[in-house]
Design a protein around this motif. Structure first.
Motif, PDB file in Angstrom:
ATOM      1  N   ARG A 184       0.807  -1.177   0.326  1.00 37.67           N
ATOM      2  CA  ARG A 184       0.125  -0.042   0.427  1.00 37.67           C
ATOM      3  C   ARG A 184       0.986   1.460  -0.152  1.00 37.67           C
ATOM      4  O   ARG A 184       0.595   2.716  -0.297  1.00 37.67           O
ATOM      5  CB  ARG A 184      -1.048  -0.376   1.273  1.00 37.67           C
ATOM      6  N   GLU A 185       1.685   1.575   0.609  1.00 41.69           N
ATOM      7  CA  GLU A 185       2.763   2.639   1.138  1.00 41.69           C
ATOM      8  C   GLU A 185       3.764   2.392   0.220  1.00 41.69           C
ATOM      9  O   GLU A 185       4.299   3.594  -0.155  1.00 41.69           O
ATOM     10  CB  GLU A 185       3.581   2.444   2.008  1.00 41.69           C
ATOM     11  N   GLN A 186       3.686   1.771  -0.746  1.00 38.83           N
ATOM     12  CA  GLN A 186       4.598   1.074  -2.207  1.00 38.83           C
ATOM     13  C   GLN A 186       6.157   1.613  -1.094  1.00 38.83           C
ATOM     14  O   GLN A 186       7.487   1.792  -1.824  1.00 38.83           O
ATOM     15  CB  GLN A 186       4.685   3.046  -3.222  1.00 38.83           C
ATOM     16  N   SER A 187       6.490   0.647  -0.301  1.00 44.52           N
ATOM     17  CA  SER A 187       8.186   0.846   0.097  1.00 44.52           C
ATOM     18  C   SER A 187       8.601  -1.135  -0.182  1.00 44.52           C
ATOM     19  O   SER A 187       7.803  -1.519   0.394  1.00 44.52           O
ATOM     20  CB  SER A 187       7.557   0.999   1.667  1.00 44.52           C
ATOM     21  N   PRO A 188       9.694  -0.716  -0.681  1.00 42.29           N
ATOM     22  CA  PRO A 188      10.443  -1.824  -0.812  1.00 42.29           C
ATOM     23  C   PRO A 188      10.721  -3.035   1.240  1.00 42.29           C
ATOM     24  O   PRO A 188      11.093  -2.466   1.803  1.00 42.29           O
ATOM     25  CB  PRO A 188      11.865  -1.928  -1.196  1.00 42.29           C
ATOM     26  N   ALA A 189      10.680  -4.042   0.912  1.00 38.06           N
ATOM     27  CA  ALA A 189      11.311  -4.298   1.793  1.00 38.06           C
ATOM     28  C   ALA A 189      10.862  -6.373   1.164  1.00 38.06           C
ATOM     29  O   ALA A 189      11.017  -7.301   0.698  1.00 38.06           O
ATOM     30  CB  ALA A 189       9.593  -4.583   2.358  1.00 38.06           C
ATOM     31  N   ALA A 190      12.277  -6.672   1.633  1.00 44.35           N
ATOM     32  CA  ALA A 190      13.370  -7.974   1.779  1.00 44.35           C
ATOM     33  C   ALA A 190      13.324  -9.027   2.532  1.00 44.35           C
ATOM     34  O   ALA A 190      13.635  -8.108   3.923  1.00 44.35           O
ATOM     35  CB  ALA A 190      14.696  -7.466   1.169  1.00 44.35           C
ATOM     36  N   PHE A 191      12.893 -10.509   2.513  1.00 45.55           N
ATOM     37  CA  PHE A 191      12.293 -11.001   3.604  1.00 45.55           C
ATOM     38  C   PHE A 191      13.784 -12.093   3.265  1.00 45.55           C
ATOM     39  O   PHE A 191      14.333 -12.715   2.726  1.00 45.55           O
ATOM     40  CB  PHE A 191      11.693 -11.608   3.444  1.00 45.55           C
TER      41      PHE A 191
END
Length: 504
Positions: A184-191
């Motif tokens: 929703r916030e268009q923020s990248p996240a890496a697991f």
């Protein structure tokens, strides 16, 4: 969206009596803000086996490479490319995206998916990913990082200090909620991987058979043997202040008012947001002409009440060229006298951050920094203020041709405290044409000019700097002014600092 409500600006360059060139190659600008968090978020949650290690924020670039090391060594032309790569460039848009994700998680209350959070700074992934899983350990996949530059090596991916990035710990059952917020916030996240519980940090690379990192956390984060540093004290070469014959007060004042540390800061305050959030009770500008003269920044805790918090800054680096100990006491005293004009609980409730900027590895500088630190600790103990954090930058020197140019060693003290009533704050602008001007002199009538703005504008240092001879007098003056504030008997107030009584 970040309000800047307090700060300072300083510039200096001088050939000292001992022949050293002391100078900030670029002007120093320092700003401070103030925030608040829920008490339940003061302590991070402990890692548990199976938790996911997640990197939230912008992609990896060749930014901040070796920044932690570069900030602690001398800079020169021969290492210009290394120094450039070590600089941490900001991305305000990505910072906002990341912060919106964090805020959305916080607003879920008890269902907040974030167990622990750690900002990425010195050491990059190699530091933040180890520390957030201590002592249980984790197994991570380096290629799961969001990568902005495909030419980065594994070493660069592991050590780059790119900003706008945090490491998080999440429970497996909260992953879907967190991914939805990021989308929703268009923020990248890496697991990157999961907590293992074996006490090791293992980093896998899909392009290699063997893991490039496989270490026990106790080896890299355990209690290391203390290191002993040796530095010899170098006494300063002193020369008494010698002013030109026939000097007029108006001429000296004209020079002093042009110093960046004294002159109007409108060129800075006009470029920043000083009121976003609607909770800023006192920003830098005061009076009918909005003059940037405020000593203290104050925020309200809510839009309904009058409780809040206050913060102020103190620094006197030029005096440190004559006496590091006096500089440390004066920096702390300036922060306290700036804070005086907001009603806080007591001096014993005041906490501060200490920011050290020093060329500490050069001859004599380590001893000078130690002298300043010892003086600061003793002085704060006497007046009841305590340090609960800080930062450092221990390069502060550069090679220019065949010469080493050192910046003056600096201690910046940023104090803060709870404010019982933000409406009790007073500002320097005069509000009555029939009021009485009072000087509360805590220097016992001494007028020492070493390291002052007056000496600076005539290209000198002088010999004897101002100092805080009786800390108890400062503490008493603080408490008296505070009591008068609560009785609303003070219309205006300003501390005596750079430029002396005349400027104040």
């Amino acid at each position: 969206g970040e309000p800047v409500i307090v700060g300072f600006n300083r510039s200096f360059g001088l050939r000292c009596p001992n022949g050293e060139r002391r100078e900030w190659v670029k002007p120093i600008m320092f700003s401070a803000g103030l925030g608040q968090i829920a008490a339940g978020h003061v302590t991070k949650g402990a890692p548990e086996k199976g938790m996911w290690v997640v990197k939230l924020g912008g992609p990896a670039y060749r930014i901040g490479m070796g920044g932690g090391a570069a900030s602690s060594r001398m800079q020169d032309k021969g290492q210009a490319s290394l120094d450039f790569n070590a600089v941490q460039r900001g991305d305000a848009e990505m910072e906002n995206k990341m912060n919106r994700v964090i805020r959305a998680c916080l607003e879920l209350g008890d269902k907040n998916p974030i167990v622990s959070i750690h900002d990425q700074g010195a050491g990059g992934n190699g530091n933040v990913c180890k520390e957030i899983v201590e002592p249980l350990g984790a197994r991570l996949q380096i290629r799961n990082l969001v990568i902005g530059d495909p030419t980065l090596s594994v070493l660069e991916l592991w050590g780059a200090e790119y900003q706008e990035n945090c490491a998080l710990l999440l429970r497996p059952e909260d992953i879907d909620t967190f991914k939805a917020i990021c989308e929703r916030e268009q923020s990248p996240a890496a697991f990157l991987g999961q907590v293992t519980g074996d006490g090791r940090i293992v980093v896998d690379d899909t392009n290699e058979e063997l893991p490039p990192v496989d270490l026990p956390l106790s080896l890299v984060l355990g209690d290391l043997p203390p290191k002993t540093f040796y530095s010899e004290t170098t006494p300063p070469v002193l020369s008494p202040l010698s002013l030109p014959a026939g000097i007029a007060v108006a001429d000296a004042l004209d020079r002093i008012l042009r110093l960046p540390s004294v002159a109007s800061k409108r060129f800075l305050t006009n470029k920043v947001d000083r009121s976003v959030t609607g909770l800023i009770a006192q920003q830098q500008c005061v009076g009918p002409f909005h003059t940037p003269l405020a000593d203290v920044g104050v925020i309200a805790q809510s839009h309904q009440g009058v409780t809040g918090a206050a913060t102020a800054v103190g620094e006197q680096p030029i005096k440190g060229l004559l006496s590091p100990a006096a500089m440390a006491r004066l920096s702390t005293a300036e922060a306290v006298t700036n804070l005086t004009w907001a009603a806080v609980a007591s001096l014993g409730e005041v906490k501060c951050s200490a920011n050290w900027m020093w060329a500490s590895k050069l001859p004599g500088e380590g001893a000078a920094m130690y002298e300043a630190c010892s003086a600061m600790a003793s002085f704060m103990e006497e007046i009841g203020v305590s340090v609960d954090g800080g930062k450092d930058s221990l390069s502060m020197a550069a090679r220019v041709g065949e010469e080493t140019v050192k910046a003056p060693g600096a201690l910046v003290v940023t104090v803060y405290a709870l404010c019982e009533d933000v409406t009790l704050t007073v500002t320097p602008d005069l509000k009555s044409d029939d009021g009485v001007l009072l000087l509360v002199d805590i220097s016992n009538g001494k007028r020492r000019t070493g390291g002052t703005a007056l000496a600076h504008v005539y290209g000198q240092l002088g010999d004897v700097p101002p100092d805080v001879d009786t800390p108890a007098t400062l503490a008493s003056a603080f408490e008296v002014v505070q009591s008068l504030l609560r009785k609303r008997m003070i219309l205006s107030g300003h501390d005596v600092s750079d430029g002396g009584i005349l400027v104040a």
